[in-house]
Design a protein around this motif. Sequence first.
Motif: not given
Lengths: 271, 257
Positions: A29, A32-33, A36, A207, A248-249, A252-253, A256, B97-98, B100-101, B104
């Motif tokens: 996770r 992934g963050l 992205v 979340s 902030g994103t 929060s991600y 979670l 994934s996208l 979920s992001c 968020s």
Amino acid sequence: MTAAVQAGHPPPSASRLVLSAPLRLLLRRTGGLALVLALALALLQAAITLFAIPPYLMPGPAAILAALADNAGSIAHGTCFTILCTLAGLAVSSVISLAGAALFVALAPVRQAFMPLLLVLRTVPLIAVAPLLIELLGRGAGNSIAIVAFLTFFQIMLAVEKGLRAPTTSRLELMLVCGAGFWQTLWLLRLPSALPFLFTGLRIAASSAILCAMFAEFLSGAPGLGEQIIDAFSTQDFARMWALVIVGTSVSYLFLTATMVIEKITAREDG
Amino acid sequence: MSRLSWQAAAPWVLPSATLAVLLALWQSAASAGMLPATVPAPTAIAVELVTNRAIYWYHLVPTALTAISGYLLAIGIALAAALTVHHVRSLELAVLSLGSCIDSIPIIALAPVLTIWMGVALPTRITLAMIICLFPLLATALRGLHAPSDAARALFRVLAASSWQQFRKLTFPAALPYFFHGLKIAAPLAVLGTLVGEWTGAEQGLGVLMTGAMLNLEILQLWGSVCVTCALASLLYGVVALIEYFALRGRPAGEAE
């Protein structure tokens, strides 16, 4: 030579790479963050150079990162404020839920009377009630905590209630046969079996909990991330606003993700 | 016989009675002057709702229409994405994934961003309502499409079913309970997204009424607007639940949870 394999053990070379499931989840996770975010910033830069987007519509990655560095202190402060309020709110909510759920288990009529009301209230988008709560509770950190606690209460309460009633009849009968009273059954059997459910409830609420804290700040002006975003927006400081949006994103991600990892760890210990 | 009907009625009677008792307690506490000025009596709120119903109706209509448009848009996008991912499995991790992001991104952060890009206008609020619904719908739809067991799929293949037949007779019916689960989660969220959009800027809508009442300390109007908003969200949820009841009639209960 192949004794270990024949005995059912994995060969040593494979066991070195095996990570525990919660750790894998955490890595996946977070990775992934990061992926992205990096992709988004790269695409942004490409779009800005391609279409010549003016900075007032969309500041470039360099400007956003510079704003992040310039305001690192205040952003870190706001993030801590928001996270602490959320954690405190979740803690209050969990304690009240456990007490309430224990009452439900002890007195069946109370459960019958209140459970349907809780189920109905859960369907209401409770953040919509936030302006009312601010009028009722005043402004400040206490108010943020109260709003988070109130808004996450229903999800957590329903999960905990399910958990306290999770032990099978035969286990409950065993406690009865051994002469355990209500409190002993609660402490030794029901609470341990409710813990994984509590963490599931926390994961579901997590979340929205961060979101609630930001809403509370947005409406009340308490000094957290939500308030800073609105402040940057209204002063047209868009680079800072984007930096805050990214923070902030991510917060929060990651919040979670943390609850997902905890949920997985407790579920594994239980099973 | 009477005992049976009492047992059937008990799940309704007891909560209703509790609600009535709570309201009566609230009312008497209010008339005894024990509550702070920010908590009016329930009857006062009811009177406010009835006397100013024109105001509430005026603000309710755009909020309801915006929420429903965003909701329907989100359903379309989520179903299209879920079907695509279902056919091209390699996309699944990327899309989830996208999603979920995106999910968020605090909607409170999204509202100003969209306002800058799209202006203080209806499309902004519809987009907000759409985005907040999107991920729950997508996640449940995907889970639904993956619901049929391998054995059932193998059976369809052995019986030489075309992929359309397999979708119509196996995948779609199996996925339906999951779809409805997502639809029920998303319906109140659509109202919430619209409300946030209206908080950030609009001329008309329940969110406008609510923040206006909050800033002007019009306590009755604040309670009234909150009540109408909650009623709207519950109504949307109720409609979806009703459709679900008719669509899934005759199936064993508790398939998707």
